[in-house]
Design a protein around this motif. Structure first.
Motif, short mmCIF file in Angstrom:
data_model
loop_
_atom_site.label_atom_id
_atom_site.label_comp_id
_atom_site.label_asym_id
_atom_site.label_seq_id
_atom_site.Cartn_x
_atom_site.Cartn_y
_atom_site.Cartn_z
N ARG A 58 0.05 9.18 2.21
CA ARG A 58 0.30 10.27 1.27
C ARG A 58 -1.01 10.63 0.56
O ARG A 58 -1.79 9.75 0.20
CB ARG A 58 1.31 9.86 0.19
N ALA A 103 13.67 10.62 1.05
CA ALA A 103 14.00 9.45 0.22
C ALA A 103 14.07 9.81 -1.26
O ALA A 103 14.74 9.14 -2.05
CB ALA A 103 12.97 8.34 0.45
N GLU A 146 15.58 5.99 5.60
CA GLU A 146 14.51 6.87 5.12
C GLU A 146 13.87 6.28 3.87
O GLU A 146 12.64 6.30 3.71
CB GLU A 146 15.03 8.27 4.87
N GLU A 147 14.72 5.75 2.97
CA GLU A 147 14.20 5.13 1.75
C GLU A 147 13.34 3.91 2.10
O GLU A 147 12.30 3.67 1.48
CB GLU A 147 15.37 4.75 0.84
N PRO A 182 0.81 -1.23 0.00
CA PRO A 182 0.00 0.00 0.00
C PRO A 182 0.83 1.28 0.00
O PRO A 182 0.36 2.33 -0.43
CB PRO A 182 -0.83 -0.09 1.29
N ARG A 183 2.07 1.22 0.49
CA ARG A 183 2.95 2.40 0.41
C ARG A 183 4.07 2.14 -0.61
O ARG A 183 5.19 2.62 -0.43
CB ARG A 183 3.54 2.74 1.78
N GLY A 184 3.75 1.40 -1.65
CA GLY A 184 4.75 1.01 -2.64
C GLY A 184 5.02 2.09 -3.66
O GLY A 184 4.52 3.22 -3.59
N GLY A 185 5.85 1.72 -4.63
CA GLY A 185 6.23 2.67 -5.69
C GLY A 185 7.46 2.18 -6.42
O GLY A 185 7.74 0.98 -6.44
N ILE A 186 8.17 3.12 -6.98
CA ILE A 186 9.36 2.80 -7.78
C ILE A 186 10.49 3.75 -7.40
O ILE A 186 10.27 4.97 -7.34
CB ILE A 186 9.04 2.93 -9.29
N ILE A 190 8.73 7.02 -8.25
CA ILE A 190 7.27 7.12 -8.28
C ILE A 190 6.72 6.65 -6.94
O ILE A 190 7.11 5.59 -6.44
CB ILE A 190 6.70 6.25 -9.43
N ASN A 249 11.74 3.34 5.05
CA ASN A 249 10.53 3.76 5.76
C ASN A 249 9.50 4.39 4.83
O ASN A 249 8.30 4.22 5.02
CB ASN A 249 10.89 4.76 6.87
N ALA A 250 9.97 5.11 3.82
CA ALA A 250 9.06 5.80 2.90
C ALA A 250 8.22 4.81 2.09
O ALA A 250 7.12 5.14 1.64
CB ALA A 250 9.85 6.70 1.96
N MET A 251 8.74 3.60 1.90
CA MET A 251 8.03 2.59 1.10
C MET A 251 7.63 1.38 1.95
O MET A 251 7.26 0.33 1.40
CB MET A 251 8.92 2.13 -0.06
N ASP A 252 7.75 1.48 3.27
CA ASP A 252 7.42 0.37 4.19
C ASP A 252 8.24 -0.88 3.93
O ASP A 252 7.73 -2.01 4.04
CB ASP A 252 5.93 0.02 4.11
#
Lengths: 213, 213
Positions: B144, B200, A196-197, A171-175, B175, A199-202
């Motif tokens: 977010r 991040a 930080e990287e 749910p907090r994913g991305g690229i 992204i 934590n930002a994407m879980d």
């Protein structure tokens, strides 16, 4: 070398690559780094005293690398960060890898750079138990990268130095884009990102990411 | 309402939408949040005393929202975080928005939730200058999201509640997926991310991101 030997060599390469492919499900485990310091022998001496040896407390996933009992204080013009872990063994040059958020606390902007690419990076003060030093350069935010063997690289269809993207599910994913491949046979397959990287994407230490292009 | 009035109304809508389109270059400014607390009137009283009023020090970009002089300490089973900023005005329910990294320090796992969606979220202890309270739920990592007016939504071709992705340029770009659109006319166009998410991807308060689907 006769034709038979050449054929055997080729066959062994095919078998090795095929084994690498078998292990390769397209994903890469993550290694999450907190801020840390690598020291040169001379800087270790200046900070901890003549003849001081680092004390290993834990092997890291990259072969030969380990976390040490020793920590130090990193001091910038605006603030200090205590208990920054030293990683061993000693290296040719000292290098301080911090988080982007630490830049605000220290009052210095560190560029995102690959480990070892220190030319033109800011200097920083380090304080150990027996002394303090100012290193003229060496403060970086580690650029995201993926360690792998040369065989892994063949298996993933990438080459050393190539920039790829990684996909993170959830749910907090991305690229994350611009992840540098570091392929050599002293490496173990792992995507290195900082806290930080992560934590930002879980992402957690058991997470896997997928290489995309 | 006569035909002329209906036509005029329609024309006004077209003009408004066209104005929104003109302002819309496809990008959204970012708003970067550090950890913070929203308090109910009752919790404000319990923490700071009877009749206490919050002291505004700075307006925030969302209309009517402001940062207060007051801070408090957030305490979990494993640790405490001091000087957490209170945002005003008071709300119906108290809500504590922390960073993912704070979860480790506090010893509590907070879920990623939209503001106000507090059902089933963990409780937490808050300590003010005149008392402390344990709120039974309300600890979240803010999911977010993008604030915008209904006109902005038309202009971007999105609807309230929709999940979109945002693209971030630059050497540490990428992204973020699953960004929720919050469109209403009490909002100002802004993509809200937290400090870890900003760090991040090297986003700063003047950065802009691009909505993609």
């Amino acid at each position: 070398m006769g034709k038979y030997d050449a054929f055997l060599g080729l066959l062994m390469d095919v078998v090795k690559n095929s084994e690498a492919s078998k292990q390769n499900d397209g994903t890469v485990p993550v290694g999450i780094s907190n801020r840390h310091v690598h020291l040169s022998e001379a800087d270790l001496t200046a900070l901890f005293g003549e003849g001081y040896q680092l004390t290993k407390i834990k092997d890291l996933s990259q072969p030969g690398q380990y976390a040490c009992k020793e920590t130090l204080t990193v001091c910038g013009p605006k603030g200090a960060i205590e208990k920054v872990r030293i990683l061993g063994p000693v290296r040719n040059r000292s290098q301080v890898e911090i988080l982007k958020g630490d830049c605000f606390k220290l009052g210095i902007t560190a560029p995102a750079k690959l480990s070892g690419d220190l030319c033109g990076t800011p200097g920083i003060t380090l304080v150990g138990s027996k002394g303090s030093i100012f290193i003229a350069e060496g403060l970086i935010v580690a650029q995201r990268h993926i360690h792998m063997t040369s065989e892994d690289a063949i298996s993933f269809g990438v080459i050393n130095g190539q920039a790829v993207s990684i996909q993170i599910d959830g749910p907090r994913g991305g690229i994350y884009k611009n992840i540098i491949i570091r392929a050599n046979n002293a490496s173990s397959l792992e995507c290195h990102i900082d806290m930080e990287e992560a934590n930002a994407m879980d992402l957690v230490p058991t997470s896997k990411v997928t290489i995309i292009r």
